[in-house]
Motif scaffolding. Structure first.
Motif, PDB file in Angstrom:
ATOM      1  N   THR A  81       0.798  -1.228   0.000  1.00 25.78           N
ATOM      2  CA  THR A  81       0.000   0.000   0.000  1.00 25.78           C
ATOM      3  C   THR A  81       0.835   1.285   0.000  1.00 25.78           C
ATOM      4  OG1 THR A  81      -0.002  -0.409   2.354  1.00 25.78           O
ATOM      5  CG2 THR A  81      -2.025  -0.948   1.182  1.00 25.78           C
ATOM      6  N   ILE A  82       2.167   1.172  -0.005  1.00 28.14           N
ATOM      7  CA  ILE A  82       2.996   2.394   0.084  1.00 28.14           C
ATOM      8  C   ILE A  82       4.022   2.447  -1.049  1.00 28.14           C
ATOM      9  CG2 ILE A  82       2.720   2.504   2.610  1.00 28.14           C
ATOM     10  CD1 ILE A  82       5.657   1.536   2.847  1.00 28.14           C
TER      11      ILE A  82
ATOM     12  N   ALA B  81      15.602   5.437  13.113  1.00 30.98           N
ATOM     13  CA  ALA B  81      15.665   5.420  11.645  1.00 30.98           C
ATOM     14  C   ALA B  81      15.570   6.851  11.116  1.00 30.98           C
ATOM     15  CB  ALA B  81      14.535   4.567  11.082  1.00 30.98           C
TER      16      ALA B  81
ATOM     17  N   HIS C 143      11.260   6.854  11.910  1.00 27.81           N
ATOM     18  CA  HIS C 143      10.729   5.878  12.862  1.00 27.81           C
ATOM     19  C   HIS C 143      11.697   5.692  14.027  1.00 27.81           C
ATOM     20  CE1 HIS C 143       9.506   1.906  14.363  1.00 27.81           C
ATOM     21  NE2 HIS C 143       8.310   2.302  13.997  1.00 27.81           N
TER      22      HIS C 143
ATOM     23  N   GLN D  48       7.047   2.322  20.338  1.00 32.24           N
ATOM     24  CA  GLN D  48       7.351   2.950  19.041  1.00 32.24           C
ATOM     25  C   GLN D  48       6.793   4.368  19.013  1.00 32.24           C
ATOM     26  OE1 GLN D  48       6.611   0.616  15.549  1.00 32.24           O
ATOM     27  NE2 GLN D  48       7.164  -1.301  16.533  1.00 32.24           N
TER      28      GLN D  48
ATOM     29  N   VAL E  17      -1.611  -1.752  12.765  1.00 34.22           N
ATOM     30  CA  VAL E  17      -0.816  -2.985  12.666  1.00 34.22           C
ATOM     31  C   VAL E  17      -1.488  -4.049  13.538  1.00 34.22           C
ATOM     32  CG1 VAL E  17       1.475  -3.967  12.954  1.00 34.22           C
ATOM     33  CG2 VAL E  17       1.223  -1.553  12.551  1.00 34.22           C
TER      34      VAL E  17
ATOM     35  N   MET F   9       4.821  -7.352   8.532  1.00 29.96           N
ATOM     36  CA  MET F   9       3.669  -6.968   9.369  1.00 29.96           C
ATOM     37  C   MET F   9       2.371  -7.265   8.656  1.00 29.96           C
ATOM     38  SD  MET F   9       3.667  -2.813   9.152  1.00 29.96           S
ATOM     39  CE  MET F   9       3.577  -1.962   7.568  1.00 29.96           C
TER      40      MET F   9
ATOM     41  N   THR G 279      -1.622  -5.688   8.633  1.00 31.53           N
ATOM     42  CA  THR G 279      -2.424  -4.528   9.062  1.00 31.53           C
ATOM     43  C   THR G 279      -3.906  -4.856   8.888  1.00 31.53           C
ATOM     44  OG1 THR G 279      -2.490  -3.519   6.871  1.00 31.53           O
ATOM     45  CG2 THR G 279      -0.611  -2.936   8.254  1.00 31.53           C
TER      46      THR G 279
ATOM     47  N   HIS H 226       7.916  -5.490   5.351  1.00 33.12           N
ATOM     48  CA  HIS H 226       7.923  -4.021   5.392  1.00 33.12           C
ATOM     49  C   HIS H 226       9.346  -3.474   5.325  1.00 33.12           C
ATOM     50  CE1 HIS H 226       6.830   0.047   6.124  1.00 33.12           C
ATOM     51  NE2 HIS H 226       7.007   0.078   7.419  1.00 33.12           N
TER      52      HIS H 226
HETATM   53  C1  HEM Z   1       4.285   2.931   6.557  1.00 31.21           C
HETATM   54  C2  HEM Z   1       4.234   0.172  10.518  1.00 31.21           C
HETATM   55  C3  HEM Z   1       9.019   0.616  10.912  1.00 31.21           C
HETATM   56  C4  HEM Z   1       8.936   3.922   7.420  1.00 31.21           C
HETATM   57  C5  HEM Z   1       3.857   2.121   7.582  1.00 31.21           C
HETATM   58  C6  HEM Z   1       2.494   1.709   7.802  1.00 31.21           C
HETATM   59  C7  HEM Z   1       2.473   0.956   8.904  1.00 31.21           C
HETATM   60  C8  HEM Z   1       3.836   0.869   9.397  1.00 31.21           C
HETATM   61  C9  HEM Z   1       1.249   0.301   9.538  1.00 31.21           C
HETATM   62  C10 HEM Z   1       1.274   2.103   6.924  1.00 31.21           C
HETATM   63  C11 HEM Z   1       1.049   1.039   5.870  1.00 31.21           C
HETATM   64  C12 HEM Z   1      -0.159   1.328   5.007  1.00 31.21           C
HETATM   65  O1  HEM Z   1      -0.477   2.505   4.774  1.00 31.21           O
HETATM   66  O2  HEM Z   1      -0.796   0.353   4.556  1.00 31.21           O
HETATM   67  C13 HEM Z   1       5.538   0.026  10.933  1.00 31.21           C
HETATM   68  C14 HEM Z   1       5.957  -0.823  12.030  1.00 31.21           C
HETATM   69  C15 HEM Z   1       7.310  -0.704  12.125  1.00 31.21           C
HETATM   70  C16 HEM Z   1       7.725   0.234  11.106  1.00 31.21           C
HETATM   71  C17 HEM Z   1       5.031  -1.661  12.870  1.00 31.21           C
HETATM   72  C18 HEM Z   1       8.282  -1.372  13.065  1.00 31.21           C
HETATM   73  C19 HEM Z   1       8.102  -2.601  13.542  1.00 31.21           C
HETATM   74  C20 HEM Z   1       9.419   1.575  10.000  1.00 31.21           C
HETATM   75  C21 HEM Z   1      10.771   2.053   9.872  1.00 31.21           C
HETATM   76  C22 HEM Z   1      10.750   2.970   8.915  1.00 31.21           C
HETATM   77  C23 HEM Z   1       9.380   3.086   8.418  1.00 31.21           C
HETATM   78  C24 HEM Z   1      11.996   1.590  10.682  1.00 31.21           C
HETATM   79  C25 HEM Z   1      11.961   3.725   8.458  1.00 31.21           C
HETATM   80  C26 HEM Z   1      11.967   4.924   8.077  1.00 31.21           C
HETATM   81  C27 HEM Z   1       7.668   3.914   6.871  1.00 31.21           C
HETATM   82  C28 HEM Z   1       7.275   4.765   5.756  1.00 31.21           C
HETATM   83  C29 HEM Z   1       5.940   4.457   5.488  1.00 31.21           C
HETATM   84  C30 HEM Z   1       5.542   3.445   6.463  1.00 31.21           C
HETATM   85  C31 HEM Z   1       8.177   5.778   5.034  1.00 31.21           C
HETATM   86  C32 HEM Z   1       5.071   5.074   4.378  1.00 31.21           C
HETATM   87  C33 HEM Z   1       4.604   6.443   4.687  1.00 31.21           C
HETATM   88  C34 HEM Z   1       3.664   6.486   5.831  1.00 31.21           C
HETATM   89  O3  HEM Z   1       2.549   5.940   5.722  1.00 31.21           O
HETATM   90  O4  HEM Z   1       4.002   7.114   6.863  1.00 31.21           O
HETATM   91  N1  HEM Z   1       4.643   1.600   8.565  1.00 31.21           N
HETATM   92  N2  HEM Z   1       6.623   0.644  10.403  1.00 31.21           N
HETATM   93  N3  HEM Z   1       8.607   2.212   9.110  1.00 31.21           N
HETATM   94  N4  HEM Z   1       6.618   3.144   7.255  1.00 31.21           N
HETATM   95 FE1  HEM Z   1       6.638   1.825   8.755  1.00 31.21          FE
END
Ligand code: HEM
Length: 155
Positions: free
Chosen positions: A23-24, A49, A59, A80, A115, A136, A138, A146
């Motif tokens: 989705t991203i 991050a 993050h 988190q 999530v 993950m 969702t 991811h």
């Molecule tokens: C998007 C969870 C770690 C960067 C997402 C989404 C979820 C999520 C639920 C939205 C997905 C959707 O729209 O369908 C998590 C979880 C993490 C994690 C549970 C750790 C266990 C990270 C890390 C980064 C990151 C380490 C590094 C920068 C992003 C970015 C997006 C995203 C750039 C897309 C933009 C946004 O929707 O904000 N993440 N994330 N995530 N995640 Fe993660």
């Protein structure tokens, strides 16, 4: 070979990690891991991050790592910055640690989609690099990858 569980220290991504999800838009990021302790058989950790170009913080997660005495059972107690708190548990097998969500809660105004389940694989490679793969599930997606990143020990 140094292990993050036995030897607290700092690990930094050697090359940018890759973020994906159906989705991203795929993205790249850098990450620094800090492990420390205060003399108890518990580790403190912080995973920070950053945006690969702007270096802005993205993050962040922090918490504690505990092992059940006399076993290979490992628990991560995680908070988190997205508003998620989580317990992940798994078993250390050789240089590999596979963790699954054991309990999960979030702030009432957490961003959607929520999530439902997280799975992580930490692998200490023969070349001394540490590898983390995060998958993950969702509200909208079943379990999918991811994140994938490798780190070198820097301190
Ligand atoms: C998007 C969870 C770690 C960067 C997402 C989404 C979820 C999520 C639920 C939205 C997905 C959707 O729209 O369908 C998590 C979880 C993490 C994690 C549970 C750790 C266990 C990270 C890390 C980064 C990151 C380490 C590094 C920068 C992003 C970015 C997006 C995203 C750039 C897309 C933009 C946004 O929707 O904000 N993440 N994330 N995530 N995640 Fe993660």
């Amino acid at each position: 070979m140094a292990s993050p569980v036995n030897h607290p220290g700092t690990w930094e991504s050697d090359v940018p990690g890759k973020g994906v999800f159906p989705t991203i838009t795929p993205f790249r990021y850098t990450e620094t891991l800090h492990f420390s302790h205060v003399g108890q058989p518990i580790l403190n950790f912080t995973f920070n991050a950053f945006h690969v170009e702007s270096k802005m913080p993205l993050h962040r997660e922090c918490g504690f790592i505990r092992m059940q005495p006399e076993t290979n059972k490992v628990a991560f107690i995680i908070a988190q910055n997205s508003g998620l708190v989580e317990i992940e548990e798994g078993e250390l097998k050789g240089q590999q640690l596979n963790l699954q969500t054991h309990a999960l809660a979030r702030i009432s105004f957490a961003k959607e989609p929520h999530v439902k389940q997280i799975s992580r694989l930490f692998q200490l490679r023969p070349d001394g690099k540490l590898e983390q793969t995060v998958s993950m599930a969702t509200d909208n997606q079943s379990m999918m990858q991811h994140l994938h990143i490798t780190y070198c020990r820097s301190a």
